[in-house]
Scaffold this active site. Sequence first.
Site, PDB file in Angstrom:
ATOM      1  N   ASP A  21       0.855  -1.188   0.000  1.00  0.00           N
ATOM      2  CA  ASP A  21       0.000   0.000   0.000  1.00  0.00           C
ATOM      3  C   ASP A  21       0.890   1.236   0.000  1.00  0.00           C
ATOM      4  O   ASP A  21       1.568   1.516   0.996  1.00  0.00           O
ATOM      5  CB  ASP A  21      -0.910  -0.008   1.229  1.00  0.00           C
ATOM      6  CG  ASP A  21      -1.926   1.137   1.234  1.00  0.00           C
ATOM      7  OD1 ASP A  21      -1.811   2.043   0.371  1.00  0.00           O
ATOM      8  OD2 ASP A  21      -2.816   1.121   2.097  1.00  0.00           O
ATOM      9  N   LYS A  81      10.705   8.208   0.077  1.00  0.00           N
ATOM     10  CA  LYS A  81      11.263   8.017   1.414  1.00  0.00           C
ATOM     11  C   LYS A  81      11.766   6.589   1.618  1.00  0.00           C
ATOM     12  O   LYS A  81      12.786   6.368   2.274  1.00  0.00           O
ATOM     13  CB  LYS A  81      10.210   8.354   2.469  1.00  0.00           C
ATOM     14  CG  LYS A  81       9.843   9.826   2.537  1.00  0.00           C
ATOM     15  CD  LYS A  81      10.999  10.669   3.056  1.00  0.00           C
ATOM     16  CE  LYS A  81      11.188  10.508   4.551  1.00  0.00           C
ATOM     17  NZ  LYS A  81      12.255  11.418   5.081  1.00  0.00           N
ATOM     18  N   SER A 112       3.232  10.900 -14.302  1.00  0.00           N
ATOM     19  CA  SER A 112       2.330  12.022 -14.077  1.00  0.00           C
ATOM     20  C   SER A 112       1.291  12.078 -15.190  1.00  0.00           C
ATOM     21  O   SER A 112       0.848  11.052 -15.708  1.00  0.00           O
ATOM     22  CB  SER A 112       3.136  13.322 -13.980  1.00  0.00           C
ATOM     23  OG  SER A 112       2.335  14.414 -13.604  1.00  0.00           O
ATOM     24  N   LYS A 130      -1.304  15.572  -9.787  1.00  0.00           N
ATOM     25  CA  LYS A 130      -0.175  15.416 -10.699  1.00  0.00           C
ATOM     26  C   LYS A 130       0.733  16.644 -10.696  1.00  0.00           C
ATOM     27  O   LYS A 130       1.943  16.527 -10.923  1.00  0.00           O
ATOM     28  CB  LYS A 130      -0.671  15.122 -12.109  1.00  0.00           C
ATOM     29  CG  LYS A 130      -1.356  13.767 -12.244  1.00  0.00           C
ATOM     30  CD  LYS A 130      -0.520  12.623 -11.705  1.00  0.00           C
ATOM     31  CE  LYS A 130      -1.149  11.265 -11.982  1.00  0.00           C
ATOM     32  NZ  LYS A 130      -0.384  10.151 -11.368  1.00  0.00           N
ATOM     33  N   ILE A 159      -3.293   6.572 -24.075  1.00  0.00           N
ATOM     34  CA  ILE A 159      -2.604   5.354 -24.508  1.00  0.00           C
ATOM     35  C   ILE A 159      -3.653   4.276 -24.763  1.00  0.00           C
ATOM     36  O   ILE A 159      -4.388   3.880 -23.846  1.00  0.00           O
ATOM     37  CB  ILE A 159      -1.594   4.865 -23.450  1.00  0.00           C
ATOM     38  CG1 ILE A 159      -0.611   5.994 -23.088  1.00  0.00           C
ATOM     39  CG2 ILE A 159      -0.859   3.640 -23.958  1.00  0.00           C
ATOM     40  CD1 ILE A 159       0.204   6.515 -24.243  1.00  0.00           C
TER      41      ILE A 159
END
Length: 253
Positions: A21, A81, A112, A130, A159
């Site tokens: 997650d 992180k 993005s 974004k 796409i």
Amino acid sequence: MARDIATARPGAKVLGIGAVDVRNVESLQRAVEKCVSVLGGIDYVIAGAAGNFLAPINQLSANAFKSVMDIDVLGSYNTVKATIPELVKSAARTKTDSASPSPLGGRIIFVSATLHYTGTPLQTHVAVAKAGVDALSANVALEFGPRGITSNVIAPGPIGGTEGMERLSRKEDASGSMKRVPVGRFGTVREIADATVYLFSEAAGYVSGTVLVVDGAAWRTQGSTLGAGFEYPDFLLSDHAVTGVKGMKNSKL
């Protein structure tokens, strides 16, 4: 998925880790630890978690807005992180004396979109998220560039054959949508893959802090254009709920 990826190269070792997650940094850290223990390190990272649906602001609750921010922005930050210590090690480990002085590892790509370049009705939540992802990538490039890290963004356009297209557009609108792409067609998954390979390659060693738009110039024609079923501003003024697409706001949000 891992088995499919492993077929790309004989002898490849692919690790599949489920139930991760991105909204939970501890979950990501456990995945990183597993990856390092099995594969020996992390050289490349793609931060691509995303959530999306169509909804105008007047039907977009704070909770629905937050759900997208948590996945896209917080999820991308948590990915940084959790992985950046390993990327720093990779950059130091993969320095070369070749024609390109940049490390061959220590690369991160964020996925993005182009929605926030012009603003896009029914996509406020994603446009804001974004924009945050783009800003995050830029700051990673600034803060970790001195440690050998490159950070870039890929911003795909429409796409063909992807879940995103199925969730956010109607099949009957496809031909009209395609006409608004200046190159006259939708992109392919392969073209996004090729952009990824480029940014992870030695050829992109001096490319960092930028956004690679792969959309056939589609964003140049976007803005208030939503497709035949969601004409601007008529659809917004009707106060109707979005129907006919897979990506509709969950009524619980």
